[in-house]
Structure formats: C-alpha cells, structure tokens
Design an enzyme around this catalytic site. Structure first.
Site, PDB file in Angstrom:
ATOM      1  N   CYS A  73       0.848  -1.186   0.000  1.00 53.67           N
ATOM      2  CA  CYS A  73       0.000   0.000   0.000  1.00 53.67           C
ATOM      3  C   CYS A  73       0.890   1.244   0.000  1.00 53.67           C
ATOM      4  CB  CYS A  73      -0.908  -0.010   1.229  1.00 53.67           C
ATOM      5  SG  CYS A  73      -0.031   0.343   2.768  1.00 53.67           S
ATOM      6  N   CYS A  79      -0.560   8.793   3.654  1.00 48.32           N
ATOM      7  CA  CYS A  79      -1.698   8.154   4.309  1.00 48.32           C
ATOM      8  C   CYS A  79      -1.707   8.488   5.790  1.00 48.32           C
ATOM      9  CB  CYS A  79      -1.660   6.639   4.112  1.00 48.32           C
ATOM     10  SG  CYS A  79      -3.030   5.801   4.942  1.00 48.32           S
ATOM     11  N   CYS A 119      -0.456  -0.241   7.916  1.00 54.96           N
ATOM     12  CA  CYS A 119      -1.350  -0.277   9.076  1.00 54.96           C
ATOM     13  C   CYS A 119      -2.234  -1.511   8.942  1.00 54.96           C
ATOM     14  CB  CYS A 119      -2.186   1.006   9.148  1.00 54.96           C
ATOM     15  SG  CYS A 119      -3.637   1.020   8.053  1.00 54.96           S
ATOM     16  N   CYS A 143      -5.155  -2.647   3.057  1.00 54.22           N
ATOM     17  CA  CYS A 143      -5.493  -2.256   1.686  1.00 54.22           C
ATOM     18  C   CYS A 143      -4.789  -3.094   0.628  1.00 54.22           C
ATOM     19  CB  CYS A 143      -5.180  -0.773   1.477  1.00 54.22           C
ATOM     20  SG  CYS A 143      -6.245   0.333   2.432  1.00 54.22           S
TER      21      CYS A 143
END
Length: 571
Positions: free
Chosen positions: A439, A445, A484, A488
């Site tokens: 990701c 982000c 995290c 994703c």
C-alpha cells in the site's frame, strides 16, 4: 439500523444532514482554506477523494507557520470497473499528475488509479477532467459500492471472459449512487448546463438502492473464475465465481462477507474471508447483489464503524440467518453452491496470444507507482506508448498494466519503448518481486504507522538474495505489505503478510496462498523492518527441507502450523 443499535455513529449523522452528499462541499471549496472541515472530509470520500497531508514535512509546516500546521493535499481516485482504460484516459491522468499532482500516478490494488498531492483549489479541475474522458471518481471511496474488480485477462473470442467483463460493468452501473450532488458540484459549468460522464439529472427517487444514509461502511465486489481468482473474491463483501458449462458462464457461486480491516486494540474486529451464499443463475445476479446490499443497508451496524462491514453482520447472525434474510428481500430461494475448486490466479504478466491474432503484454509495475525517477522513466514511456500505439489497457489487481491489441509487428516496438526509458520488462523481475505488492502508507496516508511502498523494494532485494542462496528463486508465493492493519494491499490471505504495528515494526503473517481463499495467521509480532528477511530465512530453509512435492510455501506453512514452525525455526 440493526435490532441492537440505539445510538448512531457521528458519520451517520453527517450523512443524514448532507442532503445526499452535498453538505458544505461547495462552500468549503471556495473558502480559501487549504483544508476542509471535519464533516466535509467524510462527505468528499463519496466523491472519490481523501484529505491527506505530507507527514514528512509536518515539522517544516509548523516551523513555517503554515495554516493548520500541515501541508494539506488530496488524493483523487478513479473507479474503473475491471480496470478497463483507454490510452486517451491514461494520458489525461498522466497530464493531471504533472499539472496538479505530485508528478506520480498510482495503480491501486482494486484496478483503479490514484492521483496524489492535489491541492484543494484544483479538485474541481481534476474531477471534471477525469469525467471529460468518460471516467468517474464517484463511489471510488465512501460508504458505497467501491470499484468493481474483475479478472483482467483481455482474451478475445472468449465467451467466458466476455461475460465476466460484461457483468462487472453491469454491476458497476446498477449499483452506482444516483445523487445529483456529484454532477452539481463537479460537472456543471457556471451556467449550470454542462453534463459529463459522472453526472446525471435529478431522479424522482434520489437513491432507490442506498437511501439517504447510504451503507453503514464501504462495500467491495469482485468477479472471477475458480481457475483465475485474480480479483481476490474472498476478500470482498460479495465475490462472484463463474460456473462454466459448454464454454459459457451459466451462473455464479456467490461468496459473501470478506473483509480485511482490523483494529488490533479491539478484539471485536478481525479479518475474514468470504463464505458461501449459494449459486445464482446468470440472469439473477443483479437481483441477488441488490438484495444482499439492502440487507447490509438495513441491518449493518451503524453505531460502531469498527464493526460496520458486512462480515460482522454475517458473523453475528450466522450464515443461515443471513441467507434467509437475503432470500426474503429477493422474494425467492437461493440454490446451494455448485461444486468447485479455486485453483488459479492469472496475473496476466508477460506476452500472451489474445485469441484474435493479436497479443497482450502484462507489465509488472512495482507497487503500482507510475513515475519518472532517474533513469527509470515509466511515465514518459507510457506517454509514448499511448500516443504512438494507443492500445486499450487493463489495470490488474496486482497493480500491473496490460497492453491489449498489440499487433505481432508492434511487439518489438513496445519492448523498445519500455527498455529505452529504463523500464524493466516483466520477464526481468524475480518471481518473488512479481508477486509482491504494498500500500502507499507514508508519507501521505494518515493511517500509516510504518513504511510500506517505500521500503518493500529494498526488502525484496534482500529476500531475492536469500531465496537464490537456497535455490528457491523460482518459487511463487505472494508477499504483501501494509503500513497499518486496515489491509489495503490484502495481506491477510497472502503467503507472507507484513502489517505495520508500530514505528519500524511489523506483524508477520504466514500460511495464506496465491489463490486467496484462506486466511493466514500471525507467525511473529513486532518484527523490526531490518529483521524481516532474517526472520523468514529459517522458515524458508525448513520449507525447502520438508515440503511435499509441488507444495507451495503458504500451503506448507499452513500444514505445519505456527507452533511447529516456531519450535523448528527458533531452535
């Protein structure tokens, strides 16, 4: 609202008050501030954008007394069903990334495109331009149906793949939000007359499928085949696996309730692969999809967004109750699933005969990032391909790009354009790098706690050396990293999953597989980034020595189990 719910989450209140996603977006776009208000940040997601800031520059922003203390910008995501995109459309996105973005473009893990670094004042220009080339950003984010994924192989004269691609388009069309707010905000000129692709005239019933509060949370769908689960349907809220008889898809096995977002501090959250719902004839697919979505709309958790995905509704109710409720909304029964075995994943990489005398070429793009950097000039190469050859293209779920309709006499031309711009050909990638993805994570982000895209290539360098030293360089297994636990890049069903836990440290998962129909499990937690390959090394050695003939790495780990692997590899 479900039976147990009493108090709505704040986001539900924002949706209720938004007048079908309008809110104060129009006013705030014109207020001169670099960022949006907290309510508008939630609403703009439905229009395809997230507010971000450059976390690498936060100290600089504070020192320079930048308004808000951050360098704000916006990510704009295009929803592209099945990843089907023209050269003209890609060129428009490349232009935008240079004109108003951070000079890069990103292929997403859901077959879309993302622009990063867009300033608030440029949002309308970006979204209008995307719509002018017949793409849209609506429903690329937000509590709605997200981009519909589909196995991207562009085989011609192939009824099966034609059907997959057609149904993904129909699903996208029929589950599109209908609010005229998108048209009003982004696609209407000063005279209020110009209508573009993403807009539409106001409906008598504004949102017949979604209602005024839309869904409790994001909702993902994908279409694939048992022999080609490249759309990773077990990670989706609804997955369709085509059942083929006589050379055509007669129906689909539905799987429901997949989802990978996790909050480690909340034991009530968990990753889940989708479970069977039943078999649906091809002509009933849209009816069943809408019934499932309506059940989630009406009974999904609207008080706790951590448990708002459909996977928790199915978990809490049980599969049988959920199926009965879907049948109630549908008005008829759903057959049991047809026998099938998920046994493949076609990433479309490299040269393939297309079936009509032409060829397609799948280009591996590491972590999906399209950029010019030093001698690596992928962005410039793609401009030349799109202007001189102008092929239709497909974005893949593994962040690659497929050039379609390449004539035999143009194969060398395509290869020459890529190599002359320092772009490595797909066949030059190691197997482990080809099957890896990450990701974006830092610096943009806001959820990331560790690096992902920026560090995985270096980690792949070390892993390549380790695999080569063990004679395992040709082994195919998926390695997926996220900054995290939201997942994703779909790390929870991969052979090797790396999930950011705290600064510089990852949770290491093992035991998933390329086919994507099984969750992996935690092998070790809080592994420092510079120890990941060293932690994997004894496991790989154990695999080499103890595998069954033809056994894949994830299957081996799953068979041996965590305790036995730890006992053997930590000895």
């Amino acid at each position: 609202m479900s039976e147990a719910e009493e108090k709505l989450s704040p986001v539900e209140g924002i949706k209720v008050e938004s007048n079908y996603l309008r809110g104060r977006i129009a006013e705030e776009l014109m207020d001169g501030n670099p960022n949006l208000g907290k309510d508008t940040i939630q609403l703009i997601k439905f229009h395809g954008s997230y507010e971000q800031d450059d976390r690498d520059r936060r100290k600089e922003a504070k020192a320079n007394k930048v308004p808000g203390g951050k360098y704000y910008s916006y990510m704009v995501r295009s929803a592209i069903p099945g990843g089907r995109i023209s050269s003209e459309q890609l060129l428009a996105q490349l232009d935008l990334c240079d004109e108003v973005g951070n000079s890069t473009l990103r292929v997403t893990t859901r077959q879309g495109l993302q622009l990063h670094g867009v300033l608030k004042g440029n949002l309308k220009k970006v979204i209008r331009r995307i719509n002018e080339v017949q793409l849209t950003t609506i429903a690329a984010c937000g509590d709605v149906r997200r981009n519909v994924m589909c196995s991207p192989a562009p085989f011609k004269n192939n009824r099966v793949y034609d059907q997959l691609q057609a149904i993904s388009d129909r699903i996208a069309d029929e589950t599109m939000p209908r609010t005229p707010a998108y048209h009003e905000l982004w696609l209407t000129d000063d005279a209020g007359e110009k209508t573009l692709a993403g807009g539409g005239a106001p409906q008598e019933e504004v949102e017949p499928l979604y209602g005024p509060t839309y869904l409790p949370r994001k909702f993902k769908m994908g279409v694939a085949l048992p022999g080609d689960n490249s759309a990773d349907v077990y990670s989706q809220d609804i997955g369709l696996l085509g059942i083929v008889e006589g050379g055509e898809v007669v129906g689909y096995n539905f799987v429901v309730g997949g989802g990978f977002g996790v909050t480690p501090s909340a034991s009530k959250t968990f990753a889940r692969v989708a479970s069977p719902l039943g078999y649906v004839p091809a002509d009933k697919v849209l009816d069943v999809i809408k019934a499932v979505m309506k059940v989630q709309r009406d009974f999904g958790n609207r008080s706790d967004r951590k448990r708002a995905r459909m996977k928790y509704l199915i978990h809490d109710w049980g599969a049988e109750k959920f199926k009965q409720k879907v049948e109630e909304y549908l008005g008829e029964g759903i057959e049991d699933s047809r026998p099938m075995n998920v046994n493949g994943h076609d990433d479309c990489i490299g040269w393939h005969e297309q079936g009509d005398g032409q060829w397609f070429y799948g280009l591996n793009i590491e972590n999906g990032r399209i950029k010019d950097e030093g001698d690596f000039r992928l962005k410039t190469a793609l401009r030349e391909v799109c202007t001189s050859l102008a092929p239709p293209m497909r974005l893949t779920p593994h962040q690659g790009l497929v050039f379609c309709d390449i004539k035999a006499e143009d194969k060398e031309r395509l290869k020459s354009i890529l190599t002359s711009h320092g772009v490595p050909l797909s066949e030059q990638f190691s197997t482990v790098r080809r099957w890896s993805m990450a990701c974006p994570a830092l610096p943009l982000c806001g959820l990331a706690v560790t690096e992902s895209e920026r560090i995985l290539p270096t980690m792949m360098d070390a892993l390549e050396k380790e695999l080569d030293s063990l004679g395992l360089g040709g082994e195919r297994f998926t390695t997926r990293m996220t900054g995290c636990p939201n997942g994703c890049a779909r790390p929870y069903n991969s052979d090797v999953g790396l999930v950011g836990k705290t600064k510089g440290k990852y949770t290491l998962f093992l035991g998933g597989r390329v086919e994507g129909d099984r969750l992996n499990w935690i092998y070790k937690d809080l592994v420092p980034e510079d120890e990941v390959v060293a932690t994997l090394s004894p496991v790989l050695k154990h695999f080499k020595e103890g595998r069954h003939e033809g056994e894949a790495f994830g299957d081996y780990c799953d068979r041996i189990g965590r305790d036995a692997l730890l006992a053997a590899c930590d000895a």
